[in-house]
Design an enzyme around this catalytic site. Sequence first.
Site, PDB file in Angstrom:
ATOM      1  N   ASN A 120       0.866  -1.185   0.000  1.00  0.00           N
ATOM      2  CA  ASN A 120       0.000   0.000   0.000  1.00  0.00           C
ATOM      3  C   ASN A 120       0.900   1.231   0.000  1.00  0.00           C
ATOM      4  OD1 ASN A 120      -1.856   1.993   0.419  1.00  0.00           O
ATOM      5  ND2 ASN A 120      -2.480   1.322   2.466  1.00  0.00           N
TER       6      ASN A 120
ATOM      7  N   HIS B  91      -9.749   0.507   4.833  1.00  0.00           N
ATOM      8  CA  HIS B  91      -8.474   0.781   5.511  1.00  0.00           C
ATOM      9  C   HIS B  91      -8.733   1.759   6.667  1.00  0.00           C
ATOM     10  CE1 HIS B  91      -4.445   2.265   6.278  1.00  0.00           C
ATOM     11  NE2 HIS B  91      -4.018   1.155   5.698  1.00  0.00           N
TER      12      HIS B  91
ATOM     13  N   GLU C  78      -5.798  -5.604  10.443  1.00  0.00           N
ATOM     14  CA  GLU C  78      -4.849  -4.512  10.659  1.00  0.00           C
ATOM     15  C   GLU C  78      -5.243  -3.762  11.932  1.00  0.00           C
ATOM     16  OE1 GLU C  78      -2.633  -3.303   6.960  1.00  0.00           O
ATOM     17  OE2 GLU C  78      -4.444  -2.095   6.933  1.00  0.00           O
TER      18      GLU C  78
ATOM     19  N   SER D 273       3.012  -2.250  10.655  1.00  0.00           N
ATOM     20  CA  SER D 273       4.449  -2.112  10.977  1.00  0.00           C
ATOM     21  C   SER D 273       5.279  -3.336  10.614  1.00  0.00           C
ATOM     22  CB  SER D 273       4.643  -1.797  12.468  1.00  0.00           C
ATOM     23  OG  SER D 273       4.078  -0.553  12.772  1.00  0.00           O
TER      24      SER D 273
END
Length: 261
Positions: A11, A96, A168, A217
């Site tokens: 991304n 997202h 996420e 991360s």
Amino acid sequence: MMARKTYIIANWKMNFTPGEASLYLHRLADKIPAMRNVQVVLAPSLISLQTLSLQINRRQFKLAAQNFYWRDYGAYTGEVSVSQIRGFVDYAIVGHSERRYVFNESDKDIAQKVAAAIRNGLTPVLCIGETATERRNGETNSAIYSQLLGGLSEVSEEDINKVIIAYEPVWAISSNKNARPANPSDIAEAQRVIRHQIAKLYGEAVALDIPILYGGSVSKDTAAGYLDIAGIDGLLIGGASLIADSFCAIVESAKGKYNER
Ligand code: PEP
């Protein structure tokens, strides 16, 4: 058991001009081979999609949209529909956390985008994950449940096999203050919760099969460990996908999984 495909999705967020994106793609194309078991997907800005779609070898890379509007056409000034970009991309990132929390997208918006992607022949990558506060308050599972229920509300039993889920946790995404990578045990538990909810909604077979990715991360040093978590089928990479050496090393880790088998 037959190994499932591994997805590595980059991304790039709001980085790179079309010229820069094109140069960067050249660098990646020199280093990343076409692979049968590892699908590498690049999500550049909308403005770069057409250029990159002419440049890529689709056996090597696929493209994803980072965002789009869910209606197919009409008087929606400034928006781009999935039907306008479907010729360029095979995947679409939906839900997202930056869309949810910076642009206030609701589960209803997200459900409509998931449906629009499927209607236009794309694979939606539905991102879900709890905030730091939700985790602190013991609300991780309920946040996962409600985002799944909301995001998939327009997806029929027939279409659920076209969806990828990306777990996420918002607190692990590097753009957040105090971001920290998630523990493999937290991710393993989240994927179990996700599969449990999918089983309730669509049945056990679907729950076993649906690809679940982790994002937050991930670096070249941590990728292999995350890819080893049972039930995790790949990674969604933000920051580290902007650095060729890091991203190529992450792809190597995914490839290495298959070489070891
Ligand atoms: C993301 O934004 O989807 C993401 C995973 O970012 P990062 O890898 O930078 O945490």
